[in-house]
Scaffold this motif. Structure first.
Motif, PDB file in Angstrom:
ATOM      1  N   UNK A  45       0.852  -1.142   0.166  1.00 21.55           N
ATOM      2  CA  UNK A  45       0.027  -0.091  -0.184  1.00 21.55           C
ATOM      3  C   UNK A  45       0.909   1.296   0.185  1.00 21.55           C
ATOM      4  N   UNK A  46       1.935   1.163   0.522  1.00 17.64           N
ATOM      5  CA  UNK A  46       3.162   2.401   0.538  1.00 17.64           C
ATOM      6  C   UNK A  46       3.991   2.352  -0.322  1.00 17.64           C
ATOM      7  N   UNK A  47       3.758   1.339  -1.310  1.00 11.77           N
ATOM      8  CA  UNK A  47       4.416   1.461  -2.787  1.00 11.77           C
ATOM      9  C   UNK A  47       5.964   1.307  -2.580  1.00 11.77           C
ATOM     10  N   UNK A  48       6.261   0.663  -1.495  1.00 12.08           N
ATOM     11  CA  UNK A  48       7.783   0.315  -1.185  1.00 12.08           C
ATOM     12  C   UNK A  48       7.972  -1.276  -1.785  1.00 12.08           C
ATOM     13  N   UNK A  49       8.194  -1.097  -3.126  1.00 14.05           N
ATOM     14  CA  UNK A  49       7.960  -2.545  -3.647  1.00 14.05           C
ATOM     15  C   UNK A  49       9.556  -3.414  -3.410  1.00 14.05           C
ATOM     16  N   UNK A  50      10.427  -2.708  -3.582  1.00 12.77           N
ATOM     17  CA  UNK A  50      11.564  -3.154  -3.389  1.00 12.77           C
ATOM     18  C   UNK A  50      11.895  -4.016  -2.165  1.00 12.77           C
ATOM     19  N   UNK A  51      11.549  -3.126  -0.969  1.00 12.37           N
ATOM     20  CA  UNK A  51      11.617  -3.672   0.306  1.00 12.37           C
ATOM     21  C   UNK A  51      10.770  -4.860   0.451  1.00 12.37           C
ATOM     22  N   UNK A  52       9.391  -4.916  -0.067  1.00 21.39           N
ATOM     23  CA  UNK A  52       8.383  -5.778  -0.073  1.00 21.39           C
ATOM     24  C   UNK A  52       8.803  -7.145  -0.871  1.00 21.39           C
ATOM     25  N   UNK A  53       9.662  -6.817  -2.053  1.00 21.45           N
ATOM     26  CA  UNK A  53      10.350  -8.198  -2.837  1.00 21.45           C
ATOM     27  C   UNK A  53      11.475  -8.613  -1.786  1.00 21.45           C
ATOM     28  N   UNK A  54      12.183  -7.843  -1.211  1.00 17.91           N
ATOM     29  CA  UNK A  54      13.367  -8.477  -0.282  1.00 17.91           C
ATOM     30  C   UNK A  54      12.680  -9.302   0.904  1.00 17.91           C
ATOM     31  N   UNK A  55      11.553  -8.647   1.643  1.00 18.84           N
ATOM     32  CA  UNK A  55      10.913  -9.456   2.685  1.00 18.84           C
ATOM     33  C   UNK A  55      10.211 -10.823   2.295  1.00 18.84           C
ATOM     34  N   UNK A  56       9.518 -10.847   0.992  1.00 16.30           N
ATOM     35  CA  UNK A  56       8.972 -11.922   0.568  1.00 16.30           C
ATOM     36  C   UNK A  56      10.116 -13.128   0.077  1.00 16.30           C
ATOM     37  N   UNK A  57      11.175 -12.641  -0.410  1.00 18.09           N
ATOM     38  CA  UNK A  57      12.149 -13.497  -0.654  1.00 18.09           C
ATOM     39  C   UNK A  57      12.546 -14.390   0.553  1.00 18.09           C
ATOM     40  N   UNK A  58      12.860 -13.421   1.895  1.00 20.58           N
ATOM     41  CA  UNK A  58      13.331 -13.981   2.931  1.00 20.58           C
ATOM     42  C   UNK A  58      12.285 -15.015   3.603  1.00 20.58           C
ATOM     43  N   UNK A  59      11.099 -14.695   3.481  1.00 25.05           N
ATOM     44  CA  UNK A  59       9.975 -15.597   3.854  1.00 25.05           C
ATOM     45  C   UNK A  59      10.034 -16.837   3.218  1.00 25.05           C
ATOM     46  N   UNK A  60      10.259 -16.925   1.790  1.00 32.73           N
ATOM     47  CA  UNK A  60      10.277 -17.833   0.851  1.00 32.73           C
ATOM     48  C   UNK A  60      11.505 -18.918   1.436  1.00 32.73           C
ATOM     49  N   UNK A  61      12.704 -18.239   1.541  1.00 33.29           N
ATOM     50  CA  UNK A  61      13.998 -18.621   1.693  1.00 33.29           C
ATOM     51  C   UNK A  61      13.814 -19.609   3.195  1.00 33.29           C
ATOM     52  N   UNK A  62      12.972 -19.427   4.095  1.00 33.36           N
ATOM     53  CA  UNK A  62      12.826 -20.143   5.268  1.00 33.36           C
ATOM     54  C   UNK A  62      11.725 -21.272   4.843  1.00 33.36           C
ATOM     55  N   UNK A  63      11.910 -22.431   5.407  1.00 34.08           N
ATOM     56  CA  UNK A  63      10.921 -23.375   5.201  1.00 34.08           C
ATOM     57  C   UNK A  63      10.363 -24.118   6.405  1.00 34.08           C
ATOM     58  N   UNK A  64      10.329 -23.217   7.388  1.00 35.97           N
ATOM     59  CA  UNK A  64       9.981 -23.807   8.877  1.00 35.97           C
ATOM     60  C   UNK A  64       8.637 -23.251   9.404  1.00 35.97           C
ATOM     61  N   UNK A  65       8.297 -22.088   8.750  1.00 31.71           N
ATOM     62  CA  UNK A  65       7.120 -21.378   9.496  1.00 31.71           C
ATOM     63  C   UNK A  65       6.018 -20.902   8.354  1.00 31.71           C
ATOM     64  N   UNK A  66       4.862 -21.203   8.755  1.00 30.33           N
ATOM     65  CA  UNK A  66       3.615 -20.879   7.891  1.00 30.33           C
ATOM     66  C   UNK A  66       3.703 -21.399   6.438  1.00 30.33           C
ATOM     67  N   UNK A  67       3.790 -22.842   6.280  1.00 21.33           N
ATOM     68  CA  UNK A  67       3.833 -23.359   5.042  1.00 21.33           C
ATOM     69  C   UNK A  67       2.639 -23.074   4.117  1.00 21.33           C
ATOM     70  N   UNK A  68       1.621 -23.057   4.842  1.00 22.96           N
ATOM     71  CA  UNK A  68       0.413 -22.417   4.126  1.00 22.96           C
ATOM     72  C   UNK A  68       0.295 -21.294   3.567  1.00 22.96           C
ATOM     73  N   UNK A  69       1.148 -20.321   3.689  1.00 19.93           N
ATOM     74  CA  UNK A  69       1.189 -19.074   2.972  1.00 19.93           C
ATOM     75  C   UNK A  69       2.164 -18.972   1.783  1.00 19.93           C
ATOM     76  N   UNK A  70       2.744 -20.042   1.646  1.00 21.80           N
ATOM     77  CA  UNK A  70       3.843 -20.154   0.569  1.00 21.80           C
ATOM     78  C   UNK A  70       3.497 -19.864  -0.744  1.00 21.80           C
ATOM     79  N   UNK A  71       2.257 -20.398  -1.174  1.00 18.95           N
ATOM     80  CA  UNK A  71       1.748 -19.955  -2.232  1.00 18.95           C
ATOM     81  C   UNK A  71       1.555 -18.527  -2.686  1.00 18.95           C
ATOM     82  N   UNK A  72       0.789 -17.844  -1.552  1.00 15.21           N
ATOM     83  CA  UNK A  72       0.768 -16.488  -1.613  1.00 15.21           C
ATOM     84  C   UNK A  72       1.864 -15.822  -1.843  1.00 15.21           C
TER      85      UNK A  72
END
Length: 853
Positions: free
Chosen positions: A500-527
């Motif tokens: 919403x704040x249009x901070x897309x590069x920061x958003x991309x970096x965070x989502x990449x970190x979320x995908x790099x870990x495979x221990x927490x919230x597997x159900x959200x990986x598709x999103x």
């Protein structure tokens, strides 16, 4: 299965009618209105059907007040994991009274007193013991026996003080604990005559000041956003409940009044307003005005009422009757707040509220006991009632680990993280459109917990690599880690706020970190894959343009990266099936945009999701009686009545008997040679329970906390699938290879006589029908449905099509979603239709058309 009071639902108005039906339609001919067709309440991620009142509570006055630090974990009420795993038992006041009174007379003269004795012997004595107090103390005793190391010396002294309270004081505290714990309660409205002879004694006992041994406030390295507020820590002096002497501000006092009482006070002060908020606002505004104050006060005050309230708590006194009174302030004529405050307290009388520090401590005890971030007012009693109910349960190993929380600091951090998560949810979901200030608060919390989250993820990964966890228990235990809560906070901040704040590069970096870990919230990986691909496709080319100009080469480069992200999502075994459709559509779109040769493009034709086949069934619909409509119109309830009432139709195969629209359409299919049930997913859940019976009750540490569960505690979470991935995938292969009938038969032979309680399993379905269905089902289709349940049992329980149909001669299975006029598909129904059609199962959208009314 959820533990909710059973009642006739609005969509089951036809249940009381005796109508002949074919056996396959699953109707009972004994006139039982509580038959197999009654819809059972569904587990929803949005809440539950629990009311705010406890069973059997007298009418009472709940008074909200704004109190710093009182963030209640029960604000969003839903069943706990333990409640969901227990069988469906009666939890109303009649059931509680029945068990408390059973053999009470014998217990008065014999047997030693004690919680365990009363629980095991099922004996309660009114006025001396209660199921509520015993359940509360059982939770406390269990936690102290197994995990006493999680509590400080001062907290253990507080627990000792609790055990020394009289039964009546404990009973009053527990009943207030089960209400809105942040509220003031008028003592004159508390009605517990059967268990408490005189309320003044227990109230005085709870409000008595007690001393704790010297102790220091624990220091911690929590993220800044999670610092515990000062008033949440135990002081040297404490009490279990607060008195109304602490009400010293007008803002707090106005919340004590009912609407009619506030209107009366506003009328005296000549204040206008339509509702409680407007009246309270006007009263606060009037109290700040200085013109004519003396005249107003002199008109309203009498000589007897000039003893007023001082703003200092130290000036409070007690009159000869024991009621709180306050010394006359020397500047009463200059303090109109004091005048209004006195008027309000005179109206309400003495009030009581649970003190914050002991309250939060007891909430922490329940958090440890229930191994859950949530618990409801029924959590204390459902386990005991399930224990008393005479049911048969599957055989499994009960395991309650004492090392879920490695240290006290980790428990405190987990609790603080839950409160931060609650704050984020309040901003983003519970109070309308988030404000700029609210979004900034979420970002601050996100930035504060992010470094700590990275540290915890690395720590958990090292434990996983070293084999610290056994039998896959880490997937469930990690849900009780602060990192699990932090992951959810970071997910919400990244996918919603940063976008919403249009901070897309920061958003991309965070989502990449979320995908790099495979221990927490597997159900959200598709999103996460979907969002990462979207950012790469639409935003990163402009961000990485060196001179501010975005050429086609750079756009195509990032689209190819987005394409690779989608391919990784499809190949990720932890991505749920429901995300595959969107990822496949994006892959097809990106391949065309990148001008990839046709021979190199992906072909998803074998899994292409087809729209349901639309069919129309004509029937005769019964309109409401004209007189009934007129009476409802006069009562102003016509619109709501027509909106909530299910339509009534005539069944042509059953001598035109009245029936529901689903039964009418089912008769239409029966006339074409189909067998079927109006099951709305119950038949699918029953098949799943048969096919995965042994997998569900496989030994996994910590998921079986009691010997009377109908499912493991992690079934309704996204930890169920990864914990048993090997066993689940093996069973899915067996189902695809046509072994489903033999598995069902084996489970039936072993458990049908005992009618074993298993979540989702309805023993009323005939074995012959189940075997016939499993033989006609495509192995791939049945395995696909079961895999969705394995991955999302909790959230995919609803939305299945209304009718389940099979045709023996055609050797075909079919689902049909019935819709009458002005009825549309919901999002959950569309998701299931996508899954079923993608698995090759025919799904029809059956429109009921009234050819005659």
């Amino acid at each position: 299965m959820t533990l909710r009071p059973q009642s006739d639902a609005k969509h089951n108005r036809m249940l009381g009618l005796r109508t002949k039906h074919h056996l396959s339609e699953n109707h009972a001919d004994d006139g039982n209105a509580e038959g197999r067709h009654a819809k059972k309440p569904r587990l929803s991620d949005e809440g539950s059907e629990y009311g705010s009142d406890l069973p059997g509570d007298e009418v009472y006055e709940e008074i909200e007040t704004a109190q710093p630090g009182r963030t209640n974990l029960q604000d969003k009420v839903r069943p706990t994991g333990l409640e969901i795993a227990l069988p469906l038992v009666q939890t109303d006041q009649d059931a509680i009274d029945h068990y408390e009174s059973s053999q009470a007379a014998k217990d008065q003269e014999e047997a030693p007193d004690g919680t365990l004795h009363r629980l095991n012997s099922r004996k309660w004595v009114p006025g001396k013991s209660s199921i509520y107090v015993d359940a509360f103390n059982m939770a406390l005793e269990t936690v102290l026996d197994e995990e006493e190391h999680l509590f400080s010396e001062a907290e253990r002294v507080l627990f000792k003080n609790w055990n020394e309270l009289s039964y009546e004081a404990q009973f009053l505290y527990v009943r207030l604990f089960l209400r809105k714990t942040s509220a003031w309660h008028r003592t004159k409205s508390l009605r517990y005559y059967n268990d408490i002879g005189d309320l003044e004694g227990p109230i005085k006992e709870l409000q008595e000041k007690r001393i704790l041994p010297p102790h220091t406030t624990p220091t911690s390295s929590f993220p800044d956003a999670l610092d515990m507020q000062e008033d949440q820590n135990l002081e040297r002096e404490f009490c279990f409940a607060d008195s109304s002497d602490l009400i010293i501000t007008l803002d707090e006092a106005t919340t004590l009044l009912k609407l009619d009482e506030l209107k009366a006070l506003a009328k005296e002060a000549k204040i206008q307003g339509k509702n409680k908020a407007e009246l309270a606002r006007g009263l606060r505004k009037a109290s700040k005005q200085q013109v004519g104050i003396k005249a107003v006060l002199r008109r309203s005050d009498t000589d007897a009422s000039r003893t007023s309230v001082s703003t200092a708590v130290e000036d409070s006194e007690t009159d000869e009757n024991g009621n709180g009174s306050r010394r006359q302030s020397p500047d009463i004529d200059s303090n109109r707040d004091t005048h209004f405050l006195r008027k309000i307290l005179d109206e309400t009388g003495p009030c009581i509220r649970l003190s914050l520090a002991p309250l939060l401590l007891f909430e922490r005890v329940h958090l440890v006991f229930y191994r859950s971030s949530e618990w409801t007012e029924k959590s204390l009693t459902t386990m005991i009632l399930a224990r008393i109910a005479k049911r048969n349960f599957p055989e499994y190993f009960v395991s309650r680990s004492a090392s879920i929380f490695e240290s006290r600091d980790l428990l405190l951090e987990f609790e603080a993280a839950l409160r931060a998560q609650h704050k984020v949810d309040n901003i983003l979901e519970m109070n309308g459109k988030p404000t700029e200030e609210g979004l900034q608060t979420v970002i601050e919390i996100h930035n504060s917990v992010l470094p700590r989250w990275r540290e915890l993820v690395a720590h958990e990964q090292s434990k996983e690599s070293q084999g610290t966890y056994q039998s896959g228990e880490g997937a469930y235990l990690r849900r009780l880690s602060p990192a699990w809560v932090y992951t959810r906070i970071i997910h919400k901040a990244a996918l919603h706020v940063l976008h919403k704040l249009k901070r897309h590069q920061e958003q991309h970096d965070i989502v990449t970190e979320l995908l790099d870990q495979r221990l927490f919230h597997h159900a959200r990986r598709g999103a996460w894959y979907q969002r990462k691909a979207l950012i790469e496709e639409h935003y990163l080319a402009a961000i990485h343009a060196s001179d501010g100009r975005v050429d086609d080469i750079l756009k195509r480069k990032w689209k190819r990266i987005a394409l690779q992200t989608c391919e990784e999502g499809i190949e990720d075994p932890m991505v749920h099936l429901i995300y595959h459709h969107d990822l496949q559509k994006r892959i097809t779109k990106l391949e065309k945009a990148c001008r990839i040769p046709k021979r190199e493009q992906h072909d998803f034709s074998h899994v292409r999701l087809a729209a349901p086949v639309e069919v129309y069934v004509e029937g005769v619909r019964i309109e409401q009686d004209v007189d009934d409509v007129s009476s409802r119109r006069n009562s102003g309830d016509l619109k709501q009545s027509l909106k909530s009432t299910k339509t009534i139709w005539l069944d042509p195969l059953e001598e035109n008997g009245e029936c529901s629209v689903e039964a009418m359409c089912l008769s239409h299919y029966r006339s074409q040679g189909w067998k079927g049930y109006h099951s709305e997913g119950r038949i699918s859940r029953t098949l799943f329970a048969y096919l995965f019976f042994d997998v569900m009750f496989l030994y996994v540490p910590n998921v079986f906390q009691t010997p009377f569960q109908t499912c493991p505690l992690d079934l309704h979470t996204d930890a169920f699938y990864p914990t048993r991935m090997s066993e689940i995938n093996h069973r899915l292969v067996q189902i695809e290879n046509g072994m489903a009938p033999s598995i069902i038969k084996e489970v039936w032979d072993a458990n049908s006589e005992k009618q074993t309680c298993v979540v989702g399993l309805d023993w009323a379905y005939e074995l012959e029908d189940l075997l016939e269905i499993s033989q006609l089902f495509s192995g791939y289709a049945l395995a696909t449905i079961c895999k969705v349940f394995c991955q999302e049992y909790g959230t995919r329980g609803g939305g299945m099509p209304d009718l389940f149909l099979w045709h023996v001669e055609k050797k075909e299975i079919k689902f049909s979603e019935v819709k009458s006029e002005n009825d549309r598909l919901s999002d959950t129904q569309r998701l299931w239709i996508d899954v079923l059609t993608g698995a090759g199962v025919k799904v029809e959208l059956c429109h009921a058309v009234a050819k005659k009314t």
